[in-house]
Design a protein around this motif. Structure first.
Motif, short mmCIF file in Angstrom:
data_model
loop_
_atom_site.label_atom_id
_atom_site.label_comp_id
_atom_site.label_asym_id
_atom_site.label_seq_id
_atom_site.Cartn_x
_atom_site.Cartn_y
_atom_site.Cartn_z
N GLU A 140 1.70 41.12 -9.40
CA GLU A 140 0.91 40.96 -8.89
C GLU A 140 -0.12 39.87 -8.72
OE1 GLU A 140 -1.22 44.66 -7.94
OE2 GLU A 140 0.70 45.61 -8.70
N LEU A 141 -0.56 38.72 -7.85
CA LEU A 141 -1.15 38.13 -8.37
C LEU A 141 -2.48 38.04 -8.36
CD1 LEU A 141 1.22 35.56 -5.83
CD2 LEU A 141 0.71 35.90 -8.94
N PRO A 142 -3.04 37.67 -9.06
CA PRO A 142 -4.70 37.64 -8.64
C PRO A 142 -5.91 36.76 -7.32
CG PRO A 142 -4.05 35.79 -10.43
CD PRO A 142 -3.27 37.11 -9.98
N GLU A 143 -6.97 37.85 -7.12
CA GLU A 143 -7.39 36.55 -5.67
C GLU A 143 -7.59 35.38 -6.15
OE1 GLU A 143 -10.62 37.19 -2.49
OE2 GLU A 143 -10.36 38.65 -4.26
N ARG A 144 -7.27 34.13 -5.85
CA ARG A 144 -7.74 32.57 -5.87
C ARG A 144 -9.13 32.72 -4.28
NH1 ARG A 144 -3.42 28.83 -4.53
NH2 ARG A 144 -3.62 29.11 -2.41
N PRO A 145 -9.42 32.01 -4.89
CA PRO A 145 -10.66 31.10 -4.04
C PRO A 145 -9.74 30.78 -2.66
CG PRO A 145 -11.40 29.94 -5.91
CD PRO A 145 -10.00 30.75 -6.24
N MET A 167 12.80 40.89 -6.70
CA MET A 167 10.83 40.02 -7.34
C MET A 167 10.52 40.99 -5.75
SD MET A 167 9.62 37.59 -8.42
CE MET A 167 9.92 36.39 -8.03
N LEU A 168 8.66 41.67 -6.67
CA LEU A 168 7.88 41.97 -5.44
C LEU A 168 6.72 41.44 -6.20
CD1 LEU A 168 7.43 43.16 -3.10
CD2 LEU A 168 6.95 45.61 -4.14
N LEU A 169 6.36 39.71 -5.33
CA LEU A 169 5.10 39.46 -5.44
C LEU A 169 3.78 40.14 -4.26
CD1 LEU A 169 6.55 35.81 -4.86
CD2 LEU A 169 5.90 37.58 -6.84
N LEU A 170 3.10 40.37 -5.10
CA LEU A 170 1.99 41.52 -4.24
C LEU A 170 0.09 40.85 -4.65
CD1 LEU A 170 2.56 44.89 -4.71
CD2 LEU A 170 3.31 43.27 -3.18
N GLY A 171 -0.17 40.50 -3.70
CA GLY A 171 -1.94 40.03 -3.87
C GLY A 171 -2.43 39.41 -2.49
N PRO A 172 -3.77 39.17 -2.33
CA PRO A 172 -4.99 39.39 -1.37
C PRO A 172 -3.99 37.94 -0.79
CG PRO A 172 -5.97 38.57 -3.81
CD PRO A 172 -4.21 39.02 -4.35
N ILE A 173 -4.04 38.05 0.49
CA ILE A 173 -4.02 36.48 1.25
C ILE A 173 -5.25 35.43 0.60
CG2 ILE A 173 -5.09 35.50 3.80
CD1 ILE A 173 -5.23 37.79 4.59
#
Length: 151
Positions: free
Chosen positions: A140-145, A1-7
């Motif tokens: 792909e994880l979404p940006e969160r606050p 599994m490759l998890l991608l997403g912003p910091i």
């Protein structure tokens, strides 16, 4: 599994949740390895056997730290000393090798984390990044606050 997403999107937290789930179902702890690709992670202790002959489940975090560490930096930083530059280059070469070996290893489950496809290509090189992307289940994880942290 490759998890991608912003910091701060929760990639590392998601990976550890998956590992905790495995452990809660009785998967043996000694069959799981956790490594960080950032400086000081795999580093000077890295041996190819850590991946090639390592446990059946491997988590490799922070694949895109060299790109991610520059996000939001608005001032020009001083150039690092040559020894520091060499250590950073070695750390990056180790991360590239480990990611390449993971993508090529049969009968292994792995989780890798990075901020995005372009960042993977920048940090690992196009060939290794494309290899990872080709064999992984990509989430792909979404940006969160972001937390309001004042250093």
């Amino acid at each position: 599994m490759l998890l991608l997403g912003p910091i701060f999107s929760g990639k590392t937290h998601t990976a550890f949740a998956a590992l905790r789930r495995l452990l809660s179902f009785g998967y043996p702890r000694h069959r799981i390895a956790v490594y960080s690709a950032s400086v000081g992670g795999l580093g000077e202790n890295y041996e190819t056997e850590m991946i090639d002959a390592g446990p059946r489940v491997i988590f490799l975090d922070n694949l895109t730290d060299p790109v991610d560490n520059h996000v939001g930096v608005k001032v020009e930083l001083e150039v690092d000393e040559p020894l520091t530059q060499a250590a950073l280059a070695l750390s990056r070469a180790v991360a590239v090798d480990a990611a390449d070996r993971l993508a090529s290893r049969a009968n292994t489950s792995w989780i890798c984390c990075g901020s995005g496809r372009d960042a993977l290509r920048t940090c690992l090189g196009k060939d290794v990044a494309e290899k990872l992307l080709a064999v992984a289940d990509v989430v792909e994880l979404p940006e969160r606050p972001r937390p309001d942290v004042r250093w």
